[in-house]
Design a protein around this motif. Structure first.
Motif, PDB file in Angstrom:
ATOM      1  N   TRP A  19     -13.102  21.445  19.367  1.00 37.37           N
ATOM      2  CA  TRP A  19     -12.984  20.504  20.315  1.00 37.37           C
ATOM      3  C   TRP A  19     -12.013  20.159  20.928  1.00 37.37           C
ATOM      4  O   TRP A  19     -11.008  19.111  20.302  1.00 37.37           O
ATOM      5  N   ASN A  39     -19.530  19.236  23.883  1.00 37.94           N
ATOM      6  CA  ASN A  39     -20.889  20.154  24.021  1.00 37.94           C
ATOM      7  C   ASN A  39     -21.305  20.661  22.621  1.00 37.94           C
ATOM      8  O   ASN A  39     -20.764  20.406  21.686  1.00 37.94           O
ATOM      9  N   GLU A  89     -21.074  23.715  21.355  1.00 38.12           N
ATOM     10  CA  GLU A  89     -20.107  24.466  20.772  1.00 38.12           C
ATOM     11  C   GLU A  89     -19.057  23.720  20.164  1.00 38.12           C
ATOM     12  O   GLU A  89     -18.422  24.091  19.053  1.00 38.12           O
ATOM     13  N   ARG A  90     -18.455  22.825  20.979  1.00 42.91           N
ATOM     14  CA  ARG A  90     -17.470  22.093  20.531  1.00 42.91           C
ATOM     15  C   ARG A  90     -17.328  21.168  19.286  1.00 42.91           C
ATOM     16  O   ARG A  90     -16.333  20.774  18.733  1.00 42.91           O
ATOM     17  N   GLN A  96     -19.155  22.084  16.572  1.00 40.50           N
ATOM     18  CA  GLN A  96     -19.375  22.844  15.317  1.00 40.50           C
ATOM     19  C   GLN A  96     -17.998  22.829  14.474  1.00 40.50           C
ATOM     20  O   GLN A  96     -17.049  22.600  14.699  1.00 40.50           O
TER      21      GLN A  96
END
Length: 334
Positions: free
Chosen positions: A91, A97, A99-100, A102
């Motif tokens: 991120w 979001n 994905e960011r 993880q």
């Protein structure tokens, strides 16, 4: 090097110190000699198995240290640079979001309970120049969470009221950042001794919530009926009703922790009647961290450290965290 590993399914008795080989950095990676880490509730949940992870995982999300080797293509850092980890290596900027958020160290991948870590250069930022390694290692999760609550998700002005709960890492950072921008701070705790220490850090109003269970009404009284423009909510289900009572009209409750439970009733009628909002927060982006570091240097803010443990005593450090007797952050020096 030494590293602390966690055997599945977790538990403090499943932590064990092992010797492992450092990893040579590949393209885009750096190798960092870890000097310090710090404990967060997230780390505690991982170690207890509440957040299941791979067998043999190296825990701890926070890390500060010195770059010892640089892989091909890395220009951001040089050998000898002092660096600080990112909680969310993916991120970089913008809004969160899936994905960011993880790739969290110590959870999704191996963390910083080790003498050396090799990871993508994007896993690290520069370290604040005014802090030692242990102080810096408190910022990655707790410091940045408080920063985002106060400086990103709300629009506080000098003179506004901020309510902080207890004396854990996030709450103490929130107090320090609130005073930095001229806000008035209401602090709650069950300990008069801890309340006195919060007063020394700048808290303007103190409430012992054991002596005053309906502390939401007390907040309204002590703020002249205004309420808290921001409530830094770390309790969860056991405190949310009082937080809704305490929050000001058009105010914000930053939902950061669930120390008293993961679900509970919310006085929704009072919340919408006040035009207030509850906003969930999980740490922050790399740009948020850069902004926080700049502010910490400009104002010479120093994190409050309760105690420092060696890596071999990591389980004891978690037991202190479990007791809730600490004030500020618990650090691990490696």
């Amino acid at each position: 090097m030494q590293a602390m590993t966690l055997k599945s399914p977790g538990g403090l008795d499943q932590l064990s110190l092992k010797n492992i080989e450092p990893t040579v950095p590949g393209p885009g990676e750096v190798q960092v000699e870890v000097k310090a880490s710090s404990l967060n509730f997230h780390d505690y949940a991982v170690v207890l198995g509440l957040l299941p992870t791979d067998d043999g995982r190296i825990p701890l999300s926070d890390g500060a240290g010195i770059v010892t080797a640089v892989g091909e293509g890395v220009s951001k850092f040089q050998v000898g640079d002092k660096v600080l980890s990112h909680f969310f290596p993916l991120w970089q900027d913008g809004r969160p979001n899936f994905e960011r958020i993880q790739g969290v160290p110590g959870d999704n991948v191996d963390g910083f309970a080790a003498g050396s870590v090799t990871a993508a250069a994007s896993t690290f930022s520069r370290m604040p120049r005014n802090l030692d390694f242990a102080e810096a290692a408190t910022l990655t999760c707790a410091g940045l969470t408080a920063w985002r609550a106060l400086m990103v998700e709300t629009h506080l002005l000098p003179g506004d009221w901020v309510l902080v709960q207890g004396s854990g890492g996030v709450s103490v950072f929130a107090l320090q950042f609130a005073k930095m921008i001229g806000c008035r701070v209401i602090a709650t705790s069950s300990s008069d001794e801890k309340l006195e220490r919060l007063k020394q850090l700048g808290a303007d109003v103190l409430i012992n919530y054991k002596q005053t269970p309906e502390w939401g009404d007390k907040v309204l009284e002590l703020s002249g009926g205004h309420g808290a423009d921001l409530v830094v909510e770390v309790g969860g289900s056991g405190t949310i009703a009082q937080s809704v009572r305490a929050v000001a009209f058009d105010g914000c409750i930053s939902m950061i922790g669930v120390l008293t439970g993961i679900s509970g009733e919310v006085p929704t009628a009072e919340l919408f009647q006040k035009n207030a909002r509850i906003h969930g927060i999980t740490v922050g982006s790399q740009q948020h961290q850069a902004d926080m570091i700049a502010a910490i240097e400009a104002n010479d803010i120093h994190p409050v450290i309760d105690s420092r443990f060696e890596l071999a005593k990591l389980a004891d450090a978690f037991r202190l965290q479990e007791s809730q007797q600490h004030f500020g952050k618990i650090c691990v020096e490696i």
